[in-house]
Scaffold this active site. Structure first.
Site, PDB file in Angstrom:
ATOM      1  N   GLY A  15       0.837  -1.202   0.000  1.00  0.00           N
ATOM      2  CA  GLY A  15       0.000   0.000   0.000  1.00  0.00           C
ATOM      3  C   GLY A  15       0.863   1.240   0.000  1.00  0.00           C
ATOM      4  NE  ARG A  18      -4.870   5.184  -1.195  1.00  0.00           N
ATOM      5  CZ  ARG A  18      -6.163   5.116  -1.447  1.00  0.00           C
ATOM      6  NH1 ARG A  18      -6.722   6.015  -2.239  1.00  0.00           N
ATOM      7  NH2 ARG A  18      -6.905   4.158  -0.914  1.00  0.00           N
ATOM      8  CE1 TYR A 165      -9.114   0.486   9.342  1.00  0.00           C
ATOM      9  CE2 TYR A 165      -9.316   1.727  11.393  1.00  0.00           C
ATOM     10  CZ  TYR A 165      -8.601   1.402  10.257  1.00  0.00           C
ATOM     11  OH  TYR A 165      -7.375   1.979  10.038  1.00  0.00           O
ATOM     12  CB  ILE A 198      -2.477   9.713  10.154  1.00  0.00           C
ATOM     13  CG1 ILE A 198      -1.850   9.075  11.401  1.00  0.00           C
ATOM     14  CG2 ILE A 198      -1.409  10.196   9.173  1.00  0.00           C
ATOM     15  CD1 ILE A 198      -0.938   9.979  12.189  1.00  0.00           C
TER      16      ILE A 198
END
Length: 257
Positions: A15, A18, A165, A198
């Site tokens: 990942g 980005r 999540y 973040i």
């Protein structure tokens, strides 16, 4: 004094096109590592790699890794093993893994969709576990290494509309602690980073009032930057952290105290 240098080491960032992943790939390359980053599309991964290489002067390669959200665990493990075999053939065995790839879905209790749960378990949990296992097999052949898994402070504190999540991120923290016990005797360190708020394109769709309320609970009273996480990743990957394993490092402005 031990310095944060990764010269001569090969690092993989999943990942990595980005957000936190790209920042980690950039920081590892700046520290001297030869970096392989992955993204869902080969073109995007190649473009990110070329940009980082141009900025740092390091050798950076972009590779595609698109494991479907409905993939079986067996398929995910096969993809990870295939990727690591390709990296070993082209770049040598792995020294550093940053398992960053993940997805996030905001859903309140009562409206959680089974397909969203399947996707987050497949990508966040199974994907990280499969990548860790494949990477550590490569690190064994190298004689040691460092794996950094990306968890989240919501795996500790919970979060609004984030039950599923948060559960996957708590599992990643537990994974790091347990794998560190298994792999420590082989010279392979496993740690996790638990980022707080973040500001990335994954977080930006969250309702503004939710983000503001969260920031109000951060002692440093600001959102984090991807670079904040990347600095921690370089530390954990380097010999400066040679006696650190099984740790979950909160990079969160003080949310977890």
């Amino acid at each position: 004094m031990t310095v944060h240098t990764l010269t001569g080491r090969t690092a993989l960032v999943t990942g990595g096109t980005r957000g936190i992943g790209r920042a980690c790939a950039l920081a590892l390359a700046a520290a001297g590592a030869e970096v392989v980053l992955t993204g869902r599309e080969a073109r995007t991964a190649k473009a990110a790699a070329e940009a980082i290489a141009a900025e740092t002067g390091a050798t950076v390669t972009g590779m595609s890794l698109d494991v479907p959200e409905n993939a079986t665990s067996a398929e995910t493990f096969e993809c990870a093993e295939s990727l690591l075999a390709e990296i070993a053939a082209e770049h040598g065995e792995l020294d550093v893994l940053v398992a960053n790839a993940g997805i996030l879905r905001h859903t309140p209790m009562g409206l959680i969709d089974a397909a969203d749960v399947q996707a987050m378990v497949a990508v966040n949990f199974v994907g990280s576990l499969a990548m860790l296992q494949a990477a550590t097999a490569s690190m064994r052949r190298r004689g040691g290494g460092s794996a950094v898994l990306i968890s989240s402070v919501v795996g500790v504190l919970g979060g609004d509309m984030l039950a599923a999540y948060a559960a996957t991120k708590a599992a990643i923290a537990a994974m790091a602690r347990s794998a560190a016990r298994d792999l420590g005797p082989e010279g392979i360190r496993v740690n996790a980073i638990a980022p707080g708020v973040i500001y990335t394109d994954m977080v930006s769709p969250a309702p503004r009032e939710m983000l503001d309320a969260t920031v109000a609970r951060v002692p440093m009273r600001r959102v984090g930057r991807p670079e904040d996480v990347a600095g921690a990743a370089v530390f954990l990957a380097s010999d400066a952290a040679s006696y650190v394993t099984g740790h979950v490092l909160a990079v969160d402005g003080g949310m977890v105290l």
